[in-house]
Design a protein around this motif. Structure first.
Motif, PDB file in Angstrom:
ATOM      1  N   LYS A   1      -1.117  14.105   2.620  1.00 40.38           N
ATOM      2  CA  LYS A   1       0.150  13.415   2.365  1.00 40.38           C
ATOM      3  C   LYS A   1      -0.014  11.909   2.473  1.00 40.38           C
ATOM      4  O   LYS A   1       0.772  11.157   1.929  1.00 40.38           O
ATOM      5  CB  LYS A   1       1.211  13.883   3.370  1.00 40.38           C
ATOM      6  N   GLU A   2      -1.023  11.494   3.243  1.00 40.19           N
ATOM      7  CA  GLU A   2      -1.332  10.070   3.352  1.00 40.19           C
ATOM      8  C   GLU A   2      -2.811   9.896   3.031  1.00 40.19           C
ATOM      9  O   GLU A   2      -3.659  10.573   3.613  1.00 40.19           O
ATOM     10  CB  GLU A   2      -1.041   9.557   4.754  1.00 40.19           C
TER      11      GLU A   2
ATOM     12  N   SER B   1      -1.329   1.239  -4.662  1.00 38.83           N
ATOM     13  CA  SER B   1      -0.961   1.671  -3.322  1.00 38.83           C
ATOM     14  C   SER B   1       0.550   1.620  -3.152  1.00 38.83           C
ATOM     15  O   SER B   1       1.272   0.993  -3.931  1.00 38.83           O
ATOM     16  CB  SER B   1      -1.654   0.789  -2.288  1.00 38.83           C
TER      17      SER B   1
ATOM     18  N   GLU C   1       3.936   2.917  -0.139  1.00 41.90           N
ATOM     19  CA  GLU C   1       4.361   3.669   1.040  1.00 41.90           C
ATOM     20  C   GLU C   1       4.847   5.061   0.686  1.00 41.90           C
ATOM     21  O   GLU C   1       4.723   5.991   1.463  1.00 41.90           O
ATOM     22  CB  GLU C   1       5.481   2.902   1.774  1.00 41.90           C
ATOM     23  N   ALA C   2       5.460   5.189  -0.504  1.00 32.56           N
ATOM     24  CA  ALA C   2       6.009   6.501  -0.896  1.00 32.56           C
ATOM     25  C   ALA C   2       5.927   6.622  -2.410  1.00 32.56           C
ATOM     26  O   ALA C   2       6.876   6.327  -3.129  1.00 32.56           O
ATOM     27  CB  ALA C   2       7.449   6.631  -0.419  1.00 32.56           C
TER      28      ALA C   2
ATOM     29  N   TYR D   1       6.104  12.902  -1.719  1.00 30.17           N
ATOM     30  CA  TYR D   1       5.753  11.481  -1.742  1.00 30.17           C
ATOM     31  C   TYR D   1       4.436  11.261  -1.032  1.00 30.17           C
ATOM     32  O   TYR D   1       4.158  11.854   0.017  1.00 30.17           O
ATOM     33  CB  TYR D   1       6.852  10.659  -1.085  1.00 30.17           C
TER      34      TYR D   1
ATOM     35  N   LYS E   1       1.796   8.537   0.713  1.00 27.49           N
ATOM     36  CA  LYS E   1       1.536   7.202   1.245  1.00 27.49           C
ATOM     37  C   LYS E   1       0.105   6.857   0.882  1.00 27.49           C
ATOM     38  O   LYS E   1      -0.828   7.532   1.310  1.00 27.49           O
ATOM     39  CB  LYS E   1       1.732   7.171   2.756  1.00 27.49           C
ATOM     40  N   TYR E   2      -0.044   5.839   0.067  1.00 30.17           N
ATOM     41  CA  TYR E   2      -1.355   5.499  -0.481  1.00 30.17           C
ATOM     42  C   TYR E   2      -1.658   4.057  -0.089  1.00 30.17           C
ATOM     43  O   TYR E   2      -1.032   3.112  -0.589  1.00 30.17           O
ATOM     44  CB  TYR E   2      -1.300   5.643  -1.995  1.00 30.17           C
ATOM     45  N   SER E   3      -2.566   3.886   0.834  1.00 30.04           N
ATOM     46  CA  SER E   3      -2.767   2.545   1.371  1.00 30.04           C
ATOM     47  C   SER E   3      -4.247   2.279   1.565  1.00 30.04           C
ATOM     48  O   SER E   3      -5.094   3.152   1.376  1.00 30.04           O
ATOM     49  CB  SER E   3      -2.042   2.397   2.710  1.00 30.04           C
TER      50      SER E   3
ATOM     51  N   GLU F   1      -5.584   1.469   7.921  1.00 24.08           N
ATOM     52  CA  GLU F   1      -4.976   0.638   8.952  1.00 24.08           C
ATOM     53  C   GLU F   1      -5.843  -0.554   9.332  1.00 24.08           C
ATOM     54  O   GLU F   1      -5.345  -1.554   9.807  1.00 24.08           O
ATOM     55  CB  GLU F   1      -4.712   1.502  10.192  1.00 24.08           C
TER      56      GLU F   1
END
Lengths: 970, 124
Positions: free
Chosen positions: A280-281, A915, A917-918, A956, A958-960, A963
């Motif tokens: 999911k992320e 990228s 967040e959703a 949705y 989260k594609y980033s 951290e």
């Protein structure tokens, strides 16, 4: 006193001072004009170069950015530019990150932008030009957050009373291993009834957690903890929750609903549909999996009882052969015979004679596997002899040995002037290897000095005075190795002799019958004959003249050189097939690269005889091949490995009977079955009870079907309609299974059908165009009449000649199921039986629109796979249809039917372009599943009430960049 | 004192002084100009020598070609190392961890300019 105002020294100083000022001024101007100005330009250019180098390295690093790791890249820069040392680093100005370069005195400075790289990387650090080395150090540490996925099957369970405890009749089977967590995970599963269990991912990938549910007799029960919608029927919905926690303590949860009832009628079959993404992320660049999961829900119980009418074609073309089975299904089998092998040496001999034989009178050769062969001497085929000289390959010993007292059968080989050196002998046993069957084997090698012949010719007559009998006798001495006896017989008519039959029985000295036949000509060769008086007994039904010729082959000084006594074994391929019903035809063919014999052991007779294929036993009017198990034993007749396959054929009508009876065996006690057979006209079989739960009665009627006539499909459907019009058992699903192997070419009025179709056909059937079109229209109209009464029609096109277009139009499915062989036919009947009983939804269309900005990975197949976890039927791959829409890429799968225990799943791997967040993983309102829910009886596809629409949930992502993604300049 | 008069200098001292000055300026400018010519070389070189494709190939082996790669992992990794060594680099792809539904792979690359290490997960 000097009259000058100033002294020369003073003047010099003044002039020097003025000139110094001038030079200084000029120097400053020149410095500013040439040195500082040029240095500034050079600094700007060099600063740009260094900044560009840093920037390009950043871009390159970004292009290969590791998910969890580091990149170190060297930066090269001059230690001084002009005379300036300088600093390079990253600076943040107004939330934008720049590469800044500044001379150590601060008088030259440059800022170069890095675009949007700072959104994905934290840029920091600086370096001084005088440092020994410079470099960019990119580091990124990331952790993929866990994603929980919970599946349950079946998702509908029935409460049954088990010793006064209301308990589900099956377990709910929970699967958690679709979940994903880096480094494994711990899980807790709350069943929803107050009970829970936990464990870790070591149970995966095969781990399934099973759980029985109780209504109210235990602390963990459905009535107290779940959403009860009908207490009387114990109908409730429980929510089961899965929570997983990874090694770093991150967790995720997933929930599914389970439906319970004690009244199967209260819960209609339906589909459970879900969509989830893993993970999911995710980190930028990582692939993401989109899963669409569909499960049939429902209960296999009484409301699914069926009323099925078989409509079986018994036209004349159903006499044709169809493949019943093939072994192996693909490729070939291979078998190597067991070989007995020896050698002996020859030196300067005039001739050699080799005999290989058995004296087995009781067990294997004479009484078991060769008891019903064409002639007794054929038993010699059980011993196959092959001989190899020193310089040639193996040749077969084809001369037959046969004597009755003592019993001896086998083969022999003789050679005049044999080559000196080592000779080799091979013997194989040609009989089935069943229960370790073997026989005694004796092999003799003789030498002889010479070979002579002795001829005798004679003529005699069969006259009325001796009853048209005559016994001719001749003596065989011990040195006779072989004799040939031939006879030709003639009858006399109008002064001329014409060939005519006589019967010859040849007896050896022990009065054993060696040969018996009736013909105009007889030729018998006897190897290794018993010495003594032989008798040729001639008889006929009239006057005959008989000319005989006897040739004796005599080997002088026959001396035994070598002798072996041994046991001969065999190696055969043994397999079986079963005919469930008596069959009109049975044919067995094979393809092989060498010769072999085949024994067929039938279910009733015990012929135990050998055949060279093809074997065929056929009749157009009677079922001459009894039902039961047929055993095959296949034995090579040469000492080499053979590759082969065997195909068994039966008549089409036989295949149809087998398939229909197999279908009936799959029916439950509450299912009704009827039978219509048709050719030129159709008949309702088992007329006393159109539809019956007594499958044996129907099977008896099926077994009595006999082929012959034309193909009147319309009348067959009319008769099927008559059955349902007469009586359709309540709460059953009505269906017709129409099977045909040809075109509709008959609508004969003598059948008593509707008059509307007789204008062209009249009283006859035929292949004229007008008759065909009327016959087709008749069939289509009858099919429409059945469909309008909510009767589902399945059609099966049997063989290549069936009218697929017409049968497709007749079918409720819109197509005809094609069966090219009897095997296919049985399989299709089985599929229909399963589908009728088990389907949860029909005409399921799954549409998923992947939004623009997300790339779909087409490197692997994205077909939807539908399987039954209970192993019923084959899995099917549903191919995807891909099209571009303004909203994105539309992926679509069309599934004709999903059963109540079936699961369908597809995995789509995607790569988002940017990228966020959703990021939505599908487009709302256009991503959905449409289907006809049970009982799917509506026939108008344009009717919106026919179809149920399930909107796929939007997941949705989260594609980033992770951290901690930093680039440090050092 | 007359000899000290600058005005009356007729032996070229001033010219020499100015010549030296101008020579120095011109020499400085020449050096600067030479540096100016070199500007852009480093960034161009950096663009050319960065081993993006070599590293991408390794990552692709570790990701897209994974099922086949895993079967022959030991042999293939040795071949990859030898292949990269022929070009003066070090490159390797190794499976460092395995779970029931994923592999953890490590890709390493090193040459005189760039060092690269990445550990990533590939779903089974």
């Amino acid at each position: 006193m000097n009259d000058k105002a100033v002294s020369a020294l003073l003047e010099y100083l003044i002039v020097i001072g003025i000139l110094s000022m001038f030079v200084l001024f000029l120097g400053l101007i020149l410095n500013a004009q040439f040195a500082e100005g040029e240095t500034g330009v050079v600094l700007q250019n060099q600063f740009s170069d260094v900044a560009s180098q840093v920037s390009s390295q950043l871009v390159d690093i970004f292009a290969i950015t590791p998910e969890n790791g580091r990149v170190t890249a060297k930066i090269y820069m001059p230690k001084r530019i002009g005379d300036y040392e300088y600093h390079v680093g990253f600076s943040s100005v107004s939330n934008e990150t720049y590469i800044f370069l500044q001379s150590d005195k601060g008088n030259f400075r440059k800022y170069v932008g890095v675009g949007k790289l700072d959104l994905d990387m934290t840029l920091q650090g600086s370096t001084f030009s005088m440092s020994k080395e410079h470099g960019l150090n990119y580091t990124r540490t990331s952790h993929i957050l866990p994603t929980a996925v919970l599946m349950v099957s079946p998702s509908t369970l029935l409460f049954t009373n088990q010793s006064n405890v209301w308990k589900t009749n099956n377990t709910a089977n929970f699967r958690i291993c679709e979940s994903f967590a880096e480094g494994g995970f711990n899980w807790t599963l709350e069943f929803g009834d107050g009970n829970s269990t936990s464990g870790d991912s070591s149970i995966c990938p095969s781990g399934i957690i099973t759980h029985y549910y109780y209504w109210n007799t235990t602390p963990y029960n459905v009535s107290a903890h779940c959403n009860v919608t009908d207490t009387a029927n114990m109908t409730a919905i429980c929510q089961a929750n899965l929570t997983i926690t990874d090694e770093l303590g991150y967790s995720d949860a997933y929930s599914v609903n389970i439906t319970f009832t004690k009244d199967a009628l209260a819960v209609n079959p339906d589909l459970y549909i879900d969509k989830y993404i893993i993970p999911k992320e995710a980190l930028v660049g990582q692939p993401v999996e989109i899963h669409i999961y569909i499960q049939g829900q429902g209960l296999r119980t009484s409301p699914r009882d069926l009323s099925v009418v078989h409509v079986i074609d018994k036209s004349g073309s159903m006499r044709d052969y169809t493949q019943y089975m093939k072994s192996p299904d693909t490729g070939t089998n291979s078998i190597t015979p067991t070989i007995w092998e020896r050698s002996f040496n020859i030196s300067n001999e005039s001739g050699i004679l080799i005999k290989a034989y058995t004296n087995d009178t009781n067990n294997i050769i004479r009484n078991k596997w060769y008891q019903n062969v064409g002639t007794s001497s054929d038993a010699a085929e059980a011993i196959q002899l092959f001989v190899k000289s020193p310089s040639t390959d193996y040749v077969e010993g084809i001369e037959t040995m046969y004597q009755t007292s003592p019993y001896m059968v086998g083969k022999r080989f003789s050679q005049n002037n044999p080559e000196n050196g080592e000779w080799r002998i091979r013997v194989i046993g040609v009989f089935p290897d069943v229960d370790g069957d073997s026989t005694d084997l004796h092999v003799d090698v003789y030498k002889y000095d010479s070979e002579t012949t002795e001829d005798v010719d004679d003529t005699f007559y069969l006259e009325s005075g001796n009853g048209y009998h005559y016994n001719y006798t001749f003596n065989i001495t011990s040195d006779v190795d072989q004799f040939r006896f031939s006879a030709e017989s003639y009858s006399f008519w109008w002064f001329l002799w014409f060939p005519d039959d006589t019967t010859l029985n040849l007896y050896d000295p022990n009065n054993n019958l060696v040969y018996s036949d009736t013909d105009t000509s007889h030729t018998i060769t006897v190897e290794n004959p018993i010495s003594g008086q032989w008798t040729a007994e001639f008889s006929s039904d009239g006057y005959r003249r008989v000319d005989i010729a006897l040739t004796k082959y005599i080997k002088q000084n026959l001396t035994l050189l070598q002798h072996w006594d041994d046991t001969l074994t065999s190696n055969s391929d043994n397999y079986q097939f079963n005919l469930p019903t008596d069959c009109f035809k049975l044919k067995i063919e094979t393809g092989s690269n060498s010769n072999f014999y085949l024994w067929i052991d039938g279910p009733t007779s015990n012929p135990d005889r050998f055949y060279t294929l093809p074997y065929e036993n056929a009749s157009d009017s009677s079922t001459i091949n009894p039902s039961g198990t047929y055993s095959f034993y296949l034995v090579p007749t040469a000492p080499t490995t053979i590759d082969y396959y065997t195909t068994v054929y039966v008549a089409k009508i036989d295949g149809a009977k087998i398939a229909a009876m197999n279908f009936n065996s799959m029916m439950g006690s509450g299912d009704y079955v009827g039978l219509v057979s048709y050719s030129s006209c159709a008949n309702i079989e088992n007329i006393e009870n159109y539809l019956t739960t007594n499958k044996d009665t129907v099977n008896s009627s099926i077994q009595s079907l006999s082929p012959g006539g034309w193909t009147n499909i319309g009348h067959s459907l009319e008769k099927a309609k008559q059955i349902f019009d007469s009586y359709t058992p309540p709460d059953t699903i009505p269906a017709v299974i129409l099977m045909s192997d040809g075109i509709a070419n008959c609508c004969n009025q003598h059948c008593g059908g509707y008059d509307d179709y007789f204008s062209q056909c009249g009283s006859y059937c035929g292949d004229s165009n007008n008759c065909l079109s009327e016959a087709e229209q008749y069939a289509l109209d009858m099919a429409d009449a059945l469909k309008s009464n909510n009767v589902t029609i399945y059609t099966i096109c049997f063989g290549d000649d069936a009218d697929e277009d017409l049968m497709g139009q007749i079918s409720s499915e819109g197509y005809c199921r094609e069966a090219l062989t009897a095997e296919d036919l049985t399989s299709i009947y089985g599929q229909i039986a399963t589908e009728l009983r088990d389907f949860a939804a029909k005409n399921v269309t799954v549409s998923d629109v992947i939004p623009n900005g997300i790339t779909i990975d087409y490197s692997g197949e994205i077909n939807m796979t539908c399987c039954d976890p209970l192993g019923r039927g084959d899995c099917q791959d549903i191919e995807v249809d891909i099209s571009e829409t303004p909203n994105g890429t539309l992926l679509q799968w069309n599934i004709s039917k999903i059963n109540i225990t079936e699961e369908c799943e597809v995995t789509i791997t995607v790569h988002p372009h940017s990228s966020g967040e959703a990021i939505p993983m599908d487009v709302i309102n256009v991503s959905n599943v449409t289907y006809q829910p049970y009982p799917a009886t509506c026939t108008d596809p344009t009717d919106p009430t026919c179809y149920k629409v399930f909107e796929l949930p939007v997941r949705y992502l989260k594609y980033s960049a992770g951290e901690a993604s930093t680039v440090e300049l050092q | 004192m007359d000899d000290l008069s600058f005005v009356k200098d007729n032996r070229g001292q001033v010219l020499i002084i100015f010549s030296l000055l101008i020579t120095t300026v011109i020499a400085s400018l020449a050096i600067l100009h030479a540096q100016n010519l070199l500007a852009g070389v480093e960034s161009s070189r950096a663009l050319m020598v960065f081993p993006k494709e070599d590293i991408r190939n390794l990552r692709q082996i570790g990701k897209s070609e994974l099922p086949n790669y895993i079967v022959y992992e030991d042999d293939l990794n040795k071949q990859i190392e030898m292949l990269y060594a022929l070009h003066g680099f070090y490159g390797s792809v190794e499976k460092v961890y395995e779970e029931y539904n994923y592999y953890k792979m490590r890709v390493m690359f090193s040459n005189s300019e760039v060092e690269y290490v990445d550990i990533f997960i590939v779903r089974k």
